[in-house]
Enzyme design. Sequence first.
Site, PDB file in Angstrom:
ATOM      1  N   ASP A  64      40.973  84.050  15.121  1.00  7.34           N
ATOM      2  CA  ASP A  64      39.638  84.112  15.729  1.00  7.34           C
ATOM      3  C   ASP A  64      38.524  83.589  14.833  1.00  7.34           C
ATOM      4  O   ASP A  64      37.436  83.277  15.296  1.00  7.34           O
ATOM      5  CB  ASP A  64      39.306  85.560  16.150  1.00  7.34           C
ATOM      6  CG  ASP A  64      39.440  86.550  14.997  1.00  7.34           C
ATOM      7  OD1 ASP A  64      39.804  86.119  13.883  1.00  7.34           O
ATOM      8  OD2 ASP A  64      39.184  87.744  15.206  1.00  7.34           O
ATOM      9  N   HIS A  65      38.780  83.498  13.521  1.00  3.48           N
ATOM     10  CA  HIS A  65      37.699  83.104  12.614  1.00  3.48           C
ATOM     11  C   HIS A  65      37.608  81.587  12.439  1.00  3.48           C
ATOM     12  O   HIS A  65      36.528  81.016  12.477  1.00  3.48           O
ATOM     13  CB  HIS A  65      37.912  83.741  11.238  1.00  3.48           C
ATOM     14  CG  HIS A  65      37.480  85.172  11.156  1.00  3.48           C
ATOM     15  ND1 HIS A  65      38.027  86.159  11.927  1.00  3.48           N
ATOM     16  CD2 HIS A  65      36.545  85.777  10.390  1.00  3.48           C
ATOM     17  CE1 HIS A  65      37.438  87.320  11.630  1.00  3.48           C
ATOM     18  NE2 HIS A  65      36.541  87.103  10.702  1.00  3.48           N
ATOM     19  N   ASP A 119      39.987  93.429   8.016  1.00  7.04           N
ATOM     20  CA  ASP A 119      38.646  92.981   8.363  1.00  7.04           C
ATOM     21  C   ASP A 119      37.768  94.232   8.370  1.00  7.04           C
ATOM     22  O   ASP A 119      38.172  95.276   8.893  1.00  7.04           O
ATOM     23  CB  ASP A 119      38.642  92.332   9.752  1.00  7.04           C
ATOM     24  CG  ASP A 119      37.312  91.657  10.017  1.00  7.04           C
ATOM     25  OD1 ASP A 119      37.241  90.417   9.898  1.00  7.04           O
ATOM     26  OD2 ASP A 119      36.339  92.375  10.316  1.00  7.04           O
ATOM     27  N   ARG A 379      25.560  91.179  10.727  1.00  5.88           N
ATOM     28  CA  ARG A 379      25.161  90.898   9.340  1.00  5.88           C
ATOM     29  C   ARG A 379      24.124  89.780   9.322  1.00  5.88           C
ATOM     30  O   ARG A 379      24.319  88.769   9.995  1.00  5.88           O
ATOM     31  CB  ARG A 379      26.369  90.469   8.501  1.00  5.88           C
ATOM     32  CG  ARG A 379      27.312  91.610   8.262  1.00  5.88           C
ATOM     33  CD  ARG A 379      28.474  91.281   7.353  1.00  5.88           C
ATOM     34  NE  ARG A 379      29.190  92.529   7.115  1.00  5.88           N
ATOM     35  CZ  ARG A 379      30.505  92.626   6.970  1.00  5.88           C
ATOM     36  NH1 ARG A 379      31.263  91.550   7.010  1.00  5.88           N
ATOM     37  NH2 ARG A 379      31.066  93.796   6.770  1.00  5.88           N
ATOM     38  N   SER A 531      32.221  92.306   3.641  1.00  6.10           N
ATOM     39  CA  SER A 531      33.538  91.981   4.183  1.00  6.10           C
ATOM     40  C   SER A 531      34.692  92.563   3.370  1.00  6.10           C
ATOM     41  O   SER A 531      34.529  92.995   2.230  1.00  6.10           O
ATOM     42  CB  SER A 531      33.632  90.458   4.234  1.00  6.10           C
ATOM     43  OG  SER A 531      34.824  89.992   3.729  1.00  6.10           O
ATOM     44  N   ARG A 533      37.168  90.645   2.545  1.00  2.40           N
ATOM     45  CA  ARG A 533      37.897  89.470   2.019  1.00  2.40           C
ATOM     46  C   ARG A 533      38.372  89.693   0.585  1.00  2.40           C
ATOM     47  O   ARG A 533      37.586  89.940  -0.329  1.00  2.40           O
ATOM     48  CB  ARG A 533      37.039  88.206   2.149  1.00  2.40           C
ATOM     49  CG  ARG A 533      35.782  88.168   1.345  1.00  2.40           C
ATOM     50  CD  ARG A 533      34.895  86.986   1.734  1.00  2.40           C
ATOM     51  NE  ARG A 533      34.335  87.179   3.072  1.00  2.40           N
ATOM     52  CZ  ARG A 533      33.153  86.725   3.479  1.00  2.40           C
ATOM     53  NH1 ARG A 533      32.412  86.008   2.660  1.00  2.40           N
ATOM     54  NH2 ARG A 533      32.716  86.942   4.699  1.00  2.40           N
TER      55      ARG A 533
END
Length: 639
Positions: A64-65, A119, A379, A531, A533
């Site tokens: 989706d990203h 996520d 964000r 995030s 990440r």
Amino acid sequence: MGQSLTQKILASHLVSGNLEKGNEIALRIDQTLTQDATGTMAYLQFEAMNLSRVQTECSVSYIDHNTLQTGFENADDHAFLQSTAARFGAYFSRPGNGICHQVHLERFAKPGKTLLGSDSHTTTAGGMGMLAIGAGGLDVAVAMGGGAFYLPSPKVLRIWLTGQLSDWVSAKDIILEVLSTLTVKGGVGKIIEYAGPGVKTLTVPERATITNMGAELGASTSIFPSDEQTLRFLTAQGRAEDYVPLFADDDARYDEELEIDLSLLVPLVAQPHSPDNVVPVSEHSATAVHQVAIGSCTNSSYQDLMRVSQILKGKHVHPDVSLVISPGSRQVLSMLSSNGALTDLLDSGARLLESTCGPCIGMGQSPISKAVSVRTFNRNFMGRSGTQDASVFLASPEVAAACALTGFLTDPRTLEISPVVEFPERFRIDDSMILPPGDPNTPVRRGPNIQPLPLAPRLDDTLDLPVILKLGDNITTDDIMPAGSKILPLRSNIPAISEFAFHKIEPQFAAKAKILKQSVIVAGHNYGQGSSREHAALAPMYLGVRVVLAQSFARIHRANLVNFGILPLTFVDEMDLNRLQPGVVLHLNDLHQSLQSSEPFAVTIDNDPTPVLVKHDLTERQAKILMAGGLLNSTSASL
Ligand code: MIC
Ligand code: SF4
């Protein structure tokens, strides 16, 4: 004494530890989700641990990203993830099927279960009465393999909702109000539980907007009870059998409490550049708007977009405004298309994007220089839109649609009609874009963008580390490892993506780090907010950062630092940050012994007779991981 909702789910999933505050607890994880920008790492790590098949009740790999596919990189990642999902036994949600959190809520989330996702907005499923937590990919890979998830036993904060929202005020305004009260640090170490008579007035997608942005509070997660509204949503998704009622006991005790009267709320916005910088939108009525973006995992449900279409129907977007809409899922898009609402949106001048994260993570649609962009996202960190000098305001879909019409920041209560959207009795269900787990012999497809995982060296007993960077409060993972259409395609290639670490703050960071070989970063409070990440730990690790010394850390990032062998330390006296400047060399001696004790220890500085006292706050398990050079190196990586 009765139990809170949180305590009930924690207790029924507790593998080890006790629920006394601050203790490390280990939880059994029922479901996992990954998305493509973090999922490539998670599946590489799953492979590196020699795991062969997922052990959870259900694991889903979403794309989706990264769907712009401006080069072969994204497509390489998609093929890798499709093949690993089949081989290792996960569901695979194909590109275009929707944003992981929206699709998970629609098709997989179940009340009373635990969900771990790579996520930070995995918390969205808290709107379904799930204990849903965001984590780094490695923690998710361990959970996919049947391993427990470790976290400090949280405090529970109850938010008691009374009253009912007025016309034009929406779920987004509730969470913006909470953010303005608690700030982006206010949820750290806490789980937020919603209760009170106002809860039953909110549908599951509205609750999900609120739990989604609990991530912006720094909270471990947020959760709503599972009640009639939950049953209604699950029934409309054809999943009534997944319903279980779930409430806190009346005599449950909470560590903190907050009360919000929904009827007193007004339409709000979060001003640049932080989600907690909240004021009523009416305070900005003279501010011209250049872009409106509606979508993201926060606000792109069927009802959100139906309200937008009703506001825009028969009208036209202001000529100075670019309106972009990304529906949260293919389900949402196909329902808008079959009932004609899509035509109303298109006729108003809206530009339609794929059902993905898109502009939320800077994947296209960067606004004009010095733009004011109104977004229904979660964000608004500086530069995240892809335009460094843009001013991003976060708002509800109603505020966003009103701004698109008038060309100014607009209180929607100034428009005549108020949209009324019926909750659908049946959503349009078509799971053909979700591939079920496949053959364990499926070969893994590894294009040139899939590079091997770098490992950290074992932690030396003595470290002499120059300060490479001194940073302030609330440094985000977008500051550490930016995203956007140029950098995001490199997520499965650590040597390549490392070149961009901190590059908006210090363009020479990677080059300097390579010259220094080993270094330390010093920072203020809430270092690493945002995030999940892992790249924000992996890239600095790859570039030789061995220690981050901060006043405090955000939860997920701190766990990622430990997992990848970077030592997170905090100051005993936080004013000592003032004594450290770039270039100063810190000497850490007898580190192994210091990590085995919970006592503070001294770090000496060149040309300064007074040492800096620091502490590590690591559990025994974490200290072992760090000394081994991260979780993949650690013998305790065994599940
Ligand atoms: C985000 O909103 O920043 C992301 C992109 O979804 C991240 C995950 C990532 O960096 O891949 C998140 O929130 O965890
Ligand atoms: Fe995607 Fe944005 Fe949600 Fe992150 S916050 S998952 S980038 S939509």
